[in-house]
Enzyme design. Structure first.
Site, PDB file in Angstrom:
ATOM      1  N   HIS A  99      33.746  33.998  43.477  1.00  0.00           N
ATOM      2  CA  HIS A  99      33.458  35.430  43.123  1.00  0.00           C
ATOM      3  C   HIS A  99      32.327  35.563  41.942  1.00  0.00           C
ATOM      4  O   HIS A  99      32.714  34.557  40.870  1.00  0.00           O
ATOM      5  CB  HIS A  99      34.727  36.206  42.675  1.00  0.00           C
ATOM      6  CG  HIS A  99      35.526  35.311  41.848  1.00  0.00           C
ATOM      7  ND1 HIS A  99      36.425  34.431  42.010  1.00  0.00           N
ATOM      8  CD2 HIS A  99      35.666  35.701  40.219  1.00  0.00           C
ATOM      9  CE1 HIS A  99      37.070  34.195  40.726  1.00  0.00           C
ATOM     10  NE2 HIS A  99      36.545  34.672  39.772  1.00  0.00           N
ATOM     11  N   HIS A 101      30.846  37.421  38.759  1.00  0.00           N
ATOM     12  CA  HIS A 101      31.359  38.573  37.570  1.00  0.00           C
ATOM     13  C   HIS A 101      30.012  39.558  37.310  1.00  0.00           C
ATOM     14  O   HIS A 101      29.025  38.809  36.915  1.00  0.00           O
ATOM     15  CB  HIS A 101      31.827  38.183  36.432  1.00  0.00           C
ATOM     16  CG  HIS A 101      33.186  37.447  36.541  1.00  0.00           C
ATOM     17  ND1 HIS A 101      34.409  38.053  36.170  1.00  0.00           N
ATOM     18  CD2 HIS A 101      33.666  36.261  37.098  1.00  0.00           C
ATOM     19  CE1 HIS A 101      35.386  37.191  36.487  1.00  0.00           C
ATOM     20  NE2 HIS A 101      35.091  36.157  36.681  1.00  0.00           N
TER      21      HIS A 101
END
Ligand code: AMP
Ligand code: ZN
Length: 138
Positions: A99, A101
Site C-alpha cells: 500500500h 501512503h
C-alpha cells in the site's frame, strides 16, 4: 488471502471510506490518519510488498497515486504531501498487503522529511558506494 485486512476491505467484508476504485486498484482513507486526507492506495490483488508486485499492477497503483495525490491535497487544502511505502516489516510495514501512503503535509505540522527516517546514517566510503551501485546494476 482470508486473513488479510486489506483483502477484506477489497471484498467488502470490512467497511472503508473509499475515494477511488477501478479494476485493479482501491484507495481509501486511513482509519488512523497522520493528517487529514491520509489516503492508502492498494492493488486489489494480494501482494505482500513492492518486490512481489507484478509490473503492470505496479503501473496501475502508481497511476492512482499520481491522480490521488493532488486530489488529497486539494480536499484538505494542503500545500504538500509525503508519499511513501513502508516496504517490508523491517521498514515498519504492519499490514502485509502492499500500500502507498499519501499523507498531506502542512507548514509547521510537526512532521519531518524522509531524510529523518533513520537516526544513525551510515558513513559509506566511495568504494562502498561504488560496490553498492555495481551490485544493483548487475
Ligand atoms: P503500514 O504500517 O505501512 O503497514 O500501514 C498500515 C496502515 O493501515 C496504518 O496507517 C493503519 O492506520 C491503516 N489501517 C489499518 N487497518 C485499516 C482499516 N481497516 N481501514 C483503513 N486503514 C487501516
Ligand atoms: Zn491482502
Amino acid at each position: 488471502m482470508d486473513d488479510c485486512i486489506f483483502c477484506q476491505i477489497v471484498d467488502g467484508e470490512i467497511p472503508s471510506r473509499t475515494v477511488h476504485e477501478d479494476d485493479d486498484v482501491l484507495a481509501f482513507l486511513d482509519a488512523n490518519p497522520l493528517a487529514p486526507g491520509h489516503t492508502l492506495v492498494i492493488p486489489k490483488s494480494h501482494h505482500e510488498s513492492l518486490n512481489d508486485l507484478p509490473a503492470d499492477v505496479g503501473s496501475e497503483v502508481f497511476a492512482a497515486v499520481h491522480a490521488l495525490t493532488p486530489a488529497a491535497e486539494a480536499a484538505v487544502d494542503a500545500p504538500a504531501s509525503t508519499v511513501a511505502f513502508n516496504n517490508g516489516e523491517a521498514a515498519g510495514q504492519e499490514v502485509p498487503h502492499v500500500h502507498a501512503h499519501i499523507v498531506p503535509r502542512f507548514e509547521a505540522d510537526g512532521g519531518r522529511p524522509i531524510h529523518a527516517l533513520v537516526s544513525d546514517r551510515p558513513d559509506l566510503s566511495d568504494d562502498e558506494l561504488d560496490d553498492i551501485a555495481a551490485a544493483m546494476r548487475a
